[in-house]
Design a protein around this motif. Sequence first.
Motif: not given
Length: 64
Positions: A6-26
């Motif tokens: 499954i492929e999803l294309r992310l803009d830079l802002a969304t990719a950064e948001d996802l990285r931060i959210a996953l890190y913060d969650l963990g």
Amino acid sequence: MTDDPIELRLDLATAEDLRIALYDLGEHQAAGRPIPYMDAETSRRLGALLRDLDIRLGGTGRCA
């Protein structure tokens, strides 16, 4: 369900948001602390990503 990628294309802002959210969650979960507040724009971008992922997985886009 198949093993097809499954492929999803992310803009830079969304990719950064996802990285931060996953890190913060963990990190916060490991420390037993509350998850930090997420502003409305970040929440909107990540919500759109989850909706797209749910649709790609055969869902309705409601994620519930």
